[in-house]
Design a protein around this motif. Sequence first.
Motif, PDB file in Angstrom:
ATOM      1  N   ARG A  64      27.450 -79.614   6.253  1.00 29.61           N
ATOM      2  CA  ARG A  64      26.482 -79.008   7.039  1.00 29.61           C
ATOM      3  C   ARG A  64      26.650 -78.348   8.460  1.00 29.61           C
ATOM      4  O   ARG A  64      26.161 -77.285   8.880  1.00 29.61           O
ATOM      5  CB  ARG A  64      25.294 -79.976   7.094  1.00 29.61           C
ATOM      6  N   LEU A  65      27.543 -78.922   8.920  1.00 33.97           N
ATOM      7  CA  LEU A  65      28.201 -78.442  10.265  1.00 33.97           C
ATOM      8  C   LEU A  65      29.088 -77.031  10.108  1.00 33.97           C
ATOM      9  O   LEU A  65      28.834 -76.200  10.778  1.00 33.97           O
ATOM     10  CB  LEU A  65      29.114 -79.478  10.835  1.00 33.97           C
ATOM     11  N   TYR A  66      29.642 -77.110   8.882  1.00 31.55           N
ATOM     12  CA  TYR A  66      30.405 -75.846   8.511  1.00 31.55           C
ATOM     13  C   TYR A  66      29.277 -74.733   8.443  1.00 31.55           C
ATOM     14  O   TYR A  66      29.257 -73.596   9.093  1.00 31.55           O
ATOM     15  CB  TYR A  66      31.096 -76.087   7.391  1.00 31.55           C
ATOM     16  N   TRP A  67      28.185 -74.928   7.682  1.00 35.10           N
ATOM     17  CA  TRP A  67      27.126 -73.818   7.691  1.00 35.10           C
ATOM     18  C   TRP A  67      26.453 -73.718   8.846  1.00 35.10           C
ATOM     19  O   TRP A  67      26.121 -72.598   8.964  1.00 35.10           O
ATOM     20  CB  TRP A  67      26.450 -74.254   6.254  1.00 35.10           C
ATOM     21  N   GLN A  68      26.448 -74.496   9.703  1.00 36.58           N
ATOM     22  CA  GLN A  68      26.036 -74.264  11.072  1.00 36.58           C
ATOM     23  C   GLN A  68      26.661 -73.276  11.730  1.00 36.58           C
ATOM     24  O   GLN A  68      26.083 -72.456  12.484  1.00 36.58           O
ATOM     25  CB  GLN A  68      25.517 -75.508  11.873  1.00 36.58           C
ATOM     26  N   ARG A  69      27.836 -73.573  11.779  1.00 37.21           N
ATOM     27  CA  ARG A  69      28.870 -72.637  12.661  1.00 37.21           C
ATOM     28  C   ARG A  69      28.956 -71.412  11.985  1.00 37.21           C
ATOM     29  O   ARG A  69      28.936 -70.303  12.648  1.00 37.21           O
ATOM     30  CB  ARG A  69      30.243 -73.149  12.510  1.00 37.21           C
ATOM     31  N   ARG A  70      29.011 -71.193  10.554  1.00 36.99           N
ATOM     32  CA  ARG A  70      28.729 -69.931   9.816  1.00 36.99           C
ATOM     33  C   ARG A  70      27.383 -69.095  10.323  1.00 36.99           C
ATOM     34  O   ARG A  70      27.528 -67.963  10.499  1.00 36.99           O
ATOM     35  CB  ARG A  70      28.764 -69.933   8.533  1.00 36.99           C
ATOM     36  N   LEU A  71      26.269 -69.763  10.373  1.00 30.87           N
ATOM     37  CA  LEU A  71      25.356 -69.112  10.893  1.00 30.87           C
ATOM     38  C   LEU A  71      25.282 -68.462  12.260  1.00 30.87           C
ATOM     39  O   LEU A  71      25.079 -67.339  12.445  1.00 30.87           O
ATOM     40  CB  LEU A  71      24.117 -69.767  10.812  1.00 30.87           C
ATOM     41  N   LEU A  72      25.885 -69.587  13.237  1.00 29.02           N
ATOM     42  CA  LEU A  72      25.983 -68.879  14.473  1.00 29.02           C
ATOM     43  C   LEU A  72      27.162 -67.570  14.628  1.00 29.02           C
ATOM     44  O   LEU A  72      27.068 -66.720  15.646  1.00 29.02           O
ATOM     45  CB  LEU A  72      26.463 -70.006  15.393  1.00 29.02           C
ATOM     46  N   GLU A  73      27.933 -67.750  13.789  1.00 28.75           N
ATOM     47  CA  GLU A  73      29.087 -66.626  13.822  1.00 28.75           C
ATOM     48  C   GLU A  73      28.517 -65.278  12.972  1.00 28.75           C
ATOM     49  O   GLU A  73      28.813 -64.379  13.660  1.00 28.75           O
ATOM     50  CB  GLU A  73      30.091 -67.091  12.909  1.00 28.75           C
ATOM     51  N   GLU A  74      27.568 -65.410  12.277  1.00 28.73           N
ATOM     52  CA  GLU A  74      27.022 -64.309  11.305  1.00 28.73           C
ATOM     53  C   GLU A  74      25.961 -63.424  11.864  1.00 28.73           C
ATOM     54  O   GLU A  74      25.792 -62.382  11.683  1.00 28.73           O
ATOM     55  CB  GLU A  74      27.333 -64.504   9.988  1.00 28.73           C
ATOM     56  N   ALA A  75      24.884 -64.493  12.414  1.00 34.76           N
ATOM     57  CA  ALA A  75      23.726 -63.981  12.424  1.00 34.76           C
ATOM     58  C   ALA A  75      23.631 -63.040  14.032  1.00 34.76           C
ATOM     59  O   ALA A  75      24.011 -63.628  14.998  1.00 34.76           O
ATOM     60  CB  ALA A  75      22.653 -64.972  12.608  1.00 34.76           C
ATOM     61  N   THR A  76      22.995 -61.922  13.986  1.00 37.36           N
ATOM     62  CA  THR A  76      22.880 -61.088  15.178  1.00 37.36           C
ATOM     63  C   THR A  76      22.120 -61.913  16.292  1.00 37.36           C
ATOM     64  O   THR A  76      22.420 -62.011  17.546  1.00 37.36           O
ATOM     65  CB  THR A  76      22.441 -59.875  14.915  1.00 37.36           C
ATOM     66  N   PHE A  77      21.173 -62.669  15.609  1.00 33.79           N
ATOM     67  CA  PHE A  77      20.163 -63.200  16.785  1.00 33.79           C
ATOM     68  C   PHE A  77      20.797 -64.399  17.449  1.00 33.79           C
ATOM     69  O   PHE A  77      20.354 -64.821  18.299  1.00 33.79           O
ATOM     70  CB  PHE A  77      18.835 -63.681  16.037  1.00 33.79           C
ATOM     71  N   ALA A  78      21.859 -64.909  16.924  1.00 36.55           N
ATOM     72  CA  ALA A  78      22.678 -65.883  17.422  1.00 36.55           C
ATOM     73  C   ALA A  78      23.993 -65.822  18.246  1.00 36.55           C
ATOM     74  O   ALA A  78      24.762 -66.636  18.479  1.00 36.55           O
ATOM     75  CB  ALA A  78      23.256 -66.879  16.308  1.00 36.55           C
ATOM     76  N   ARG A  79      23.985 -64.242  18.371  1.00 38.12           N
ATOM     77  CA  ARG A  79      25.174 -63.879  19.252  1.00 38.12           C
ATOM     78  C   ARG A  79      25.050 -64.576  20.705  1.00 38.12           C
ATOM     79  O   ARG A  79      24.100 -64.459  21.336  1.00 38.12           O
ATOM     80  CB  ARG A  79      25.144 -62.376  19.337  1.00 38.12           C
TER      81      ARG A  79
END
Length: 199
Positions: A64-79
């Motif tokens: 779950r931590l891995y996928w949290q990181r992936r979202l933050l890396e890939e989502a423009t709104f999380a830049r």
Amino acid sequence: MKRNYQRELDELLAELNGERKRLLLHSCCGPCSSYCLEYLTQYFDVTVFFYNPNILPREEYEKRLYWQRRLLEEATFARGVALIAPEWDDGEFFRAAQGLESEREGGARCTRCFRLRLERTAREAEAGGYDYFATTLTVSPHKDAGRINALGFALAEGLRTRWLPSDFKKRNGYLRSIELSREFGLYRQSWCGCGLGEA
């Protein structure tokens, strides 16, 4: 009368009048945080706080931590969104849940688990000088937004950091989190992670 936490959030955002504040957002997972981040990053400088000692076994926690990181890396709104992930210690959860191991989902054990995670988030937010703290937990239709908000407000008493009221499942927030999970190929778990059963 039942409180409308989405309306309370709307009113708070209107009071900010475009001034960006710092928010520490407790996140239970990438999928739940997806909509919350898409929404909140319009108004706040957000840091994600991934504190979840209830997630068992450790392999599930790491996934779950891995996928949290992936979202933050890939989502423009999380830049620009930072991530804080304290060391995992399931003993913190088991101590909090002691005596409530046989409770059903939604019972007193869940309340203790919510409190454990929100209390740590509040302490971290206060120490870090954040203006607000909040949680993604209210995006789930299985979580009691009233109970979570009551805990948040209580924990904020006496702090400089304020609790950010929310009911992120409103306005199709939960459905949007499903859409975003599909868009980013996120792993969506079928339970909260509780090592004592589906809670």
